[in-house]
Structure formats: structure tokens, C-alpha cells
Scaffold this motif. Structure first.
Motif, short mmCIF file in Angstrom:
data_model
loop_
_atom_site.label_atom_id
_atom_site.label_comp_id
_atom_site.label_asym_id
_atom_site.label_seq_id
_atom_site.Cartn_x
_atom_site.Cartn_y
_atom_site.Cartn_z
N UNK A 1 0.85 -1.19 0.00
CA UNK A 1 0.00 0.00 0.00
C UNK A 1 0.88 1.24 0.00
N UNK A 2 0.34 2.33 -0.47
CA UNK A 2 1.08 3.59 -0.42
C UNK A 2 1.07 4.13 1.01
N UNK A 3 2.22 4.55 1.47
CA UNK A 3 2.29 5.15 2.80
C UNK A 3 1.73 6.57 2.75
N UNK A 4 1.28 7.05 3.89
CA UNK A 4 0.78 8.42 3.97
C UNK A 4 1.94 9.40 3.86
N UNK A 5 1.68 10.54 3.26
CA UNK A 5 2.70 11.58 3.17
C UNK A 5 2.94 12.17 4.56
N UNK A 6 4.17 12.55 4.87
CA UNK A 6 4.45 13.16 6.18
C UNK A 6 3.80 14.53 6.30
N UNK A 7 3.76 15.02 7.53
CA UNK A 7 3.17 16.32 7.80
C UNK A 7 4.04 17.42 7.19
N UNK A 8 3.40 18.41 6.56
CA UNK A 8 4.14 19.55 6.01
C UNK A 8 4.71 20.41 7.13
N UNK A 9 5.83 21.05 6.85
CA UNK A 9 6.39 22.01 7.81
C UNK A 9 5.60 23.32 7.75
N UNK A 10 5.47 24.01 8.88
CA UNK A 10 4.74 25.28 8.86
C UNK A 10 5.45 26.33 8.03
N UNK A 11 4.66 27.25 7.48
CA UNK A 11 5.19 28.36 6.69
C UNK A 11 4.80 29.66 7.38
N UNK A 12 5.73 30.59 7.49
CA UNK A 12 5.46 31.86 8.17
C UNK A 12 5.83 33.04 7.28
N UNK A 13 5.28 34.18 7.59
CA UNK A 13 5.74 35.44 7.02
C UNK A 13 6.62 36.13 8.05
N UNK A 14 7.52 36.95 7.58
CA UNK A 14 8.38 37.73 8.48
C UNK A 14 8.24 39.19 8.08
N UNK A 15 7.85 40.05 9.04
CA UNK A 15 7.71 41.48 8.72
C UNK A 15 9.03 42.06 8.20
N UNK A 16 8.93 43.16 7.52
CA UNK A 16 10.09 43.80 6.89
C UNK A 16 11.24 43.99 7.86
#
Length: 765
Positions: free
Chosen positions: A344-359
């Protein structure tokens, strides 16, 4: 404490892998290799396991890796296999998730990587001949292979590891014909301890026989859309009982600074893989995940010189940041239908979080010219390597021995790769190797004027003979007046490496954006960490470091405008960021955005090789050859009835096989008096009547970029005839030519009838 990924001794399962009749045998049973190519240095070490799991969840059973010699031996005899270079750890992580590994140790790997993976310090030996039996080169190859063997030989599958195959050299048929050299590399691989698994060599279908060794498995590399049967036709004739494998099935393509962002059609990729699976042909998808070429490690192509972007997204199924793309989902659906019973196909791992950084605003500045290191001295100009510098920027400084009259030419032989020329601190010009810019016209300058030439080394060429790519100024600098040349001497030289410690140690003070080269430093605070993309749109050209990590190059021309910033290299609280900008920013500020910008091209150069209103006039010219090609894929050779001297070569397509308006050529060679291909390093396209730049990068220079999967194509609304003129750089005796159509089924755009013209002087337009 970091958890160990080495399986416990009692859990180690000894397996076998072998080459059987028309199949690979895993533990004695027929198997198809479904390999995902990923590169450990293009992925932060903390993300290795997640990326391996992503490949597993696609339905792949193997990971394929290059080993990058220059990453591991940055100084002679100082090997490093720790951290992001820990090969054994990477392989064990793959084994932890039930994945096998194919190892490709080179020593040359190409990979759009600096010098194709060869160490820069080899070039300190002025007469070295790379990728030959040059004694010094082969001595160093042996030491490197032995070091790799100490790390990986015990991970061969029958010793309890998961390495199933090891490659010998890499696409050597595209470099030369030298079976004794390839044999010597094979022997070095065996001596390093790789004795228990099959060894193989890869090449293109057009040249694999040039260096094919008995006893090695032969594999073929080609791109999406290729005619599968045609790619393996010759191999099946020569080795009818061998299993078939495409060792590089190109999922996308790489980006160059100053050229459009590359993509490849996902449906075509999936169809090609299905075609192979239906024939029990194994494959390695290059790339399944491209990642990022951090720091200074990006390579370059030549001819014409063109450096690679930092992003190695490659339009792969797994994006640069590790995201699942439309290609990923389509491929997973396909591979899910080719599972063995019970799989069977394994489940994909959890994505890493994505953030914005102010200027982030940069208010600490260290101008480069007031922060120079200790100087070195040389009577003659020498390349960077002779000053024991491998990467970065180098400043050559001298004083004019006499007054210079306005209109004098400053001639530099040669700029490698991007230079800024100053007189007493005033910028006179910028010179770009990509454009062949090696001269400038000087204003009137008095005797004693300080002449500064600041040269940035972009990537060393990673393909063909141009890998002998020394940096800085490679030969000399001259003042030319009325055809009289005076060589400038007595140089003071400053080395400006890419080391983080070098950038950090500058004397920073409060200041604003500069119009001169400078380092900029700032800090920023984070409440939480995550992946982000540093937006560099307001900056000029240079490099960037965050918390000591070299993130990569930026260049305003694009197409890449953001740099991937892995969250694992950020930290809660205060973070440090340093930027070297060799041009100067419009605004000294950076923000972190949540999506990459990889397709914003701001290059002002013309996209095509035809000036406005220009039309080639062949009415009074006499063709030296005319005829018709044979329909189908593969190289075709034409010999002239009478060898002809000339510098300019024109091929005119008169009609097509498919009845369309389109003409296309993948690769082209001109044959000299000895019947062998003439050198192409100095070639330029003087004219092309039509070039397709809307749906892809299909300009005429693709016919000599040494890549069979790229091609020149005319637009579909421009009718035959089509003409292409090559300036070969100097006069040769031309005895014939060779032409390679596109690799796809039916060779789309293949020219049928043609005429050829050769001239010593330029054609008339």
C-alpha cells in the motif's frame, strides 16, 4: 539526545540484489527500481527524513544520490562527512523507511553543481587535465573514492545495508571517448570497497557505446516525452539480456540567471513513467525533489556561459520547499496502480509550517572598499585559484603607469564572471561574461589613477571541457590604443571569500543603502519559526547569510526573486542576517513571504537572435550542400562534397516532415577537415529567423548547449523556410555536419529538406 537511526543488530535483515536476465533481482525475485533522485546537500539535514518519507509516499522504493566531492574535500586531504554531509546517516534514514539507495560517487557528477562536483583546488595545477588519466587527478580521485568507501561500503545490501547499485563516472560519453579512463574510475570504485553490488554506467542513447565497459550494467538518461523504444533500441541490440533502466528521467529542468523559469508538462512526465513501467523498465526520476543550491554551490553551463539560480526547484513533483505539487499527486496516483500484492502507499508526512516575516530594515553597513583584508601582491594578473581562493569575489588593483587618452580600450582576458571597473573609486563599467563583455572604452585618465577591477566568481562550469573554469581574471589586462597593446602589471590583490566568518567580521556602522559594494547586517525577532521565502526584489546582486547559514545567491535580473529560508535554521528570539550586495540595493530591507517568486525575469537583454527588421538574404549565396534528412529520432550526419573554409555556417530548413510551420533542432555539430566535431565553446548564434520564447526557452543557442533534451524551435505561425546562422568564432575547414532532432516520438519539427551555406565573412541581412 538525537535518536539513533541505525537499526539494532538483531533487526538487520541481510538481503541480496543482482542483475538477472531482463530484470533486477531483489532477494532472488524480479523487481522494478522506482527511484527518486534527491540531493542531501540541497536539503537541510533536519529535513532529510521528511523528504525521504515524501518519496516513499509517492510509491518509490529507492533513493538515488550523487556524492559531491568538492563538498566533502574543500581542502586537500581534509574530508568532512558530518552534519549536512553525513552520507551514512542519510542512507540509514532511507533504510529506516524501507528505501534502497543507489550511490553515484562520480567523481564527476554534473548536477548543475559547482564544477560538476570536482574540487576547485585541482585547478591550482596549471596543466591539469580533468576527467582523464592525468596522474595527479587520478591520485586525488583514488583518495576521494577511498574516503567514500569508508563511509558507505559497509552499507551495501548484502552487508545489512541498503545500497543496491553504485555508478561509475557520469555521462562520460558527453565529455569524451576514453575507455582506459572509465576503467580506471571503475577500478577506484572497486578498490574503495564497492565489490558486492552491481556497478553501472549511464549515458545518453546517442553516445553510451563510446565508453561502455564489459561487466558493467549500461543505463540511459533522457527526458520527458522521449521516444522510449528509440532510447533503448541500441542498448537492447548490444545487451539483449540486460534489465533496462532510465537512470535519469528528467522531470523538469533547471533555471539560469537571466533566462525564463523552466517548467515541463506533468502529464507528459507521468505518461513516460507509465510507458516504462508497462515494459518493466526501471527508472530514477531526476529530480523527484530538487531542493535548494545553498551558498555558492550553483554551477554554470558553457557555451554560452550561463550560471544557475540558487533555487533547484526543477519543476519537480516535490517543490523546493517540500510541498506536494500537481505532478506529485498525478505520479502518486500512477504508482499506486503498480504496487505489488499486499503493498500500500504510505501516507505523506506532515508539512512544515510556513510563516511570514515582517520587513527587516538594514541600518548597519560595512562598505566593501573600506573593509578590505590584507593584500597580496603579484607582478602579473593571475586567476583566483593561484591566490588560494576558491569562491567569492576578488579585487585586482593597480595604478596606471601613464596617462590614458579618451577612447583607449581596456581589454581583459578574460572576466570570470562578473566585473565592476573603477577609476579612483568611480564606477566606469560592469562586464558580464554571459554577454561576452571583456572590454570597455576608457575616459581620459591621468597617470597614477587607481584602477580597481572587482570580479565576482559565479558558478564554475559543470559540463564538458569548460569545467577547467578558472575564476577572477584568467590571463591579462591590457590598454589598447591604435592596435597597440600595453599589458598592465604590478597588482595588489584582495581575496573576498564567501565564508560567513569573513562577512561577520566586517566593521559595521549605522548607514543607509549604498551605491557601492557593501555588507549589510540586521537582526530580527521571531515568536515562532517556520519555512519562509526571503524577498530580494529590491536588492542588486550578491549573497546572504542567516544565523551563519549561507542561503544562496540573489540577482535582480531574475527569474528567481526569493530565497528559500528553512525554518530549521531560524530560532525563536533573535536571528542575525547579513547581505553582501555588490551593486547596491534600491531599498535595504527584506521581508519573509509565504510563497516563492521564481518566474520574475527582469533581464533587459533581447530574447531572440534576430534584430528588429533584420532578414537574412541568401539570394546570391551558393549552397555548399543540399538534400533531405531521414525521418526519425537520432543523429544524422552529412558530408560536404567539397570541404569549404568558413567562419559562418548557415542551415536553412525548406520543409518539415510533419507538415507544420515549426522547425526544431536539439543539438548540432559542424565537422572539421578530420571529420570530427569542431569545438563549440566560442560559438554564437548570429541569426535565427524565428525562436519560440512564449511556451519555453527554445532559443537557437539550445543547439549547442550540450543538452539533448533542450532544443531550438521556431514559432508555429512563421512559415518555412527557416534559417539559423552560427558564428564559429574563427575560420575552419568545414567537411560536414551532424544534426539531432527532438527526442520525442515522431521528432516534432524535424526539418526535411535543407540547404547549407558556409562563408568566411558575415552573411548579408
Amino acid at each position: 539526545m538525537v535518536a539513533q537511526v541505525q537499526p539494532k543488530q538483531e533487526e538487520v535483515k541481510q538481503e541480496t540484489f543482482a542483475v538477472g536476465k531482463n530484470t533486477f533481482l531483489l532477494n532472488g525475485k524480479p523487481t522494478v527500481i522506482k527511484a527518486a533522485e534527491i540531493h542531501y546537500p540541497r536539503i537541510p539535514e533536519p529535513y532529510w527524513e521528511q523528504r525521504i518519507e515524501m518519496c516513499k509516499s509517492l510509491g518509490m522504493n529507492t533513493i538515488c544520490i550523487y556524492i559531491f566531492w568538492n563538498l566533502h574535500e574543500q581542502k586537500p586531504d581534509e574530508f568532512d562527512f558530518t552534519g549536512n554531509k553525513d552520507l551514512a546517516k542519510f542512507c540509514r534514514l532511507a533504510q529506516k523507511h524501507g528505501m534502497y539507495v543507489i550511490v553515484r560517487p562520480g567523481p564527476y557528477v554534473c548536477a548543475e553543481w559547482e564544477m560538476g562536483g570536482l574540487p576547485w583546488w585541482l585547478l591550482k595545477k596549471k596543466d591539469i587535465k580533468l576527467r582523464t588519466l592525468d596522474p595527479y587527478y587520478m591520485e586525488r580521485v583514488g583518495k576521494f573514492m577511498n574516503a567514500v568507501g569508508k563511509e558507505l561500503a559497509d552499507l551495501q545490501i548484502n552487508r545489512g545495508g541498503n545500497i543496491i547499485m553504485v555508478q561509475v563516472e557520469n555521462e562520460y560519453g558527453s565529455y569524451g571517448t576514453d575507455k582506459p579512463y572509465v576503467s580506471a574510475v571503475r577500478d577506484a570504485v572497486v578498490k574503495a570497497g564497492f565489490t558486492d553490488v552491481p556497478l553501472f554506467q549511464c549515458d545518453w542513447s546517442s553516445n553510451f557505446m563510446n565508453n561502455a565497459l564489459d561487466g558493467l550494467l549500461w543505463t540511459v538518461n533522457f527526458g520527458t516525452g522521449a521516444n522510449i523504444d528509440n532510447q533503448f533500441k541500441k542498448l537492447k541490440e548490444m545487451s539483449p539480456d540486460a534489465p533496462l533502466m532510465c537512470s535519469e528521467f528528467w522531470s523538469g529542468w533547471f533555471d539560469h540567471w537571466g533566462r525564463k523559469h523552466e517548467t515541463r508538462d506533468g502529464a507528459t512526465m507521468v505518461a513516460g513513467i507509465k510507458d516504462m513501467l508497462d515494459r518493466n523498465i526501471s527508472f530514477s526520476l531526476y529530480m523527484t525533489h530538487g531542493g535548494t543550491t545553498f551558498g555558492h554551490w550553483g554551477g554554470a553551463n558553457n557555451p554560452a556561459y550561463s550560471a544557475m539560480c540558487s533555487s533547484y526547484d526543477y519543476d519537480a513533483p516535490i517543490s523546493e520547499a517540500g510541498w506536494r505539487t500537481a505532478k506529485y499527486h498525478s505520479l502518486r496516483n500512477l504508482l499506486g496502480s503498480y504496487l505489488q500484492p499486499g503493498e500500500t502507499l504510505s501516507d505523506a508526512p506532515v508539512d512544515y509550517p510556513v510563516i511570514g516575516i515582517p520587513e527587516i530594515k538594514f541600518e548597519q553597513v560595512a562598505p566593501l572598499f573600506t573593509n578590505l583584508p590584507a593584500p597580496k601582491y603579484s607582478k602579473d594578473i593571475q586567476p583566483m585559484e593561484q591566490f588560494d581562493q576558491g569562491w567569492g569575489t576578488i579585487l585586482y588593483r593597480t595604478k596606471l603607469p601613464q596617462a590614458v587618452v579618451a577612447g583607449t580600450t581596456l581589454k581583459i582576458t578574460e572576466v570570470h564572471d562578473w566585473a565592476q571597473v573603477y577609476a579612483d573609486g568611480k564606477l566606469l563599467a560592469r562586464l558580464d561574461r554571459r554577454r561576452g563583455e571583456y572590454t570597455l572604452t576608457l575616459p581620459a585618465l591621468k597617470a597614477g589613477t587607481q584602477l580597481d577591477i572587482l570580479v565576482e566568481a559565479m558558478g564554475r562550469v559543470n559540463f564538458d571541457k569548460s569545467i577547467h573554469d578558472r575564476k577572477g581574471i584568467t590571463e591579462k589586462v591590457e590598454l589598447v590604443t591604435n592596435d597597440q597593446a600595453t599589458e598592465l602589471k604590478n597588482w595588489t590583490v584582495y581575496n573576498l571569500p564567501v565564508d560567513y566568518s569573513f562577512a561577520k567580521a566586517k566593521k559595521y556602522a549605522k548607514g543607509k543603502a549604498q551605491t557601492m559594494p557593501a555588507y549589510y547586517k540586521a537582526t530580527f525577532s521571531l515568536d515562532k519559526v517556520g519555512d519562509t521565502f526571503l524577498n530580494m526584489e529590491s536588492w542588486g546582486k550578491g549573497m546572504i547569510w542567516v544565523n551563519g547559514h549561507a542561503m544562496g545567491r540573489f540577482w535582480e535580473i531574475g527569474p528567481q526573486q526569493t530565497l528559500f529560508m528553512p525554518g530549521c535554521w531560524l530560532k525563536e528570539g533573535e536571528n542575525e542576517i547579513i547581505v553582501l550586495d555588490l551593486k547596491g540595493p534600491e531599498k535595504a530591507a527584506i521581508e519573509g513571504v509565504k510563497k516563492p517568486v521564481l518566474d520574475m525575469l527582469r533581464e533587459k537583454a533581447p530574447e531572440t537572435h534576430r534584430k528588429e527588421g533584420q532578414t537574412l538574404k541568401l539570394g546570391t549565396e551558393k549552397a555548399v550542400a543540399q538534400g533531405a534528412f531521414t525521418a526519425g529520432n537520432g543523429w544524422q550526419e552529412v558530408k560536404l562534397a567539397t570541404p569549404t573554409k568558413g567562419r559562418y555556417f548557415c542551415i536553412e530548413g525548406l520543409s518539415s516532415f510533419d507538415g507544420t510551420n515549426v522547425a526544431a533542432i536539439a543539438e548540432f555539430e559542424v565537422l572539421g577537415a578530420d571529420g570530427k566535431p569542431l569545438p563549440r565553446e566560442a560559438w554564437k548564434i548570429a541569426y535565427a529567423d524565428s525562436e519560440e520564447t512564449r511556451s519555453g526557452n527554445r532559443t537557437a543557442d539550445k543547439i549547442f548547449d550540450l543538452q539533448e533534451s533542450t532544443f531550438w524551435s521556431t514559432v508555429d505561425n512563421a512559415a518555412y523556410p527557416h534559417q539559423l546562422v552560427i558564428d564559429m568564432g574563427k575560420e575552419y575547414t568545414v567537411a560536414g555536419f551532424r544534426c539531432l532532432p527532438r527526442a520525442e516520438v515522431g521528432a516534432p519539427g524535424q526539418i526535411k529538406e535543407y540547404k547549407v551555406y558556409v562563408k568566411t565573412s558575415s552573411f548579408t541581412y
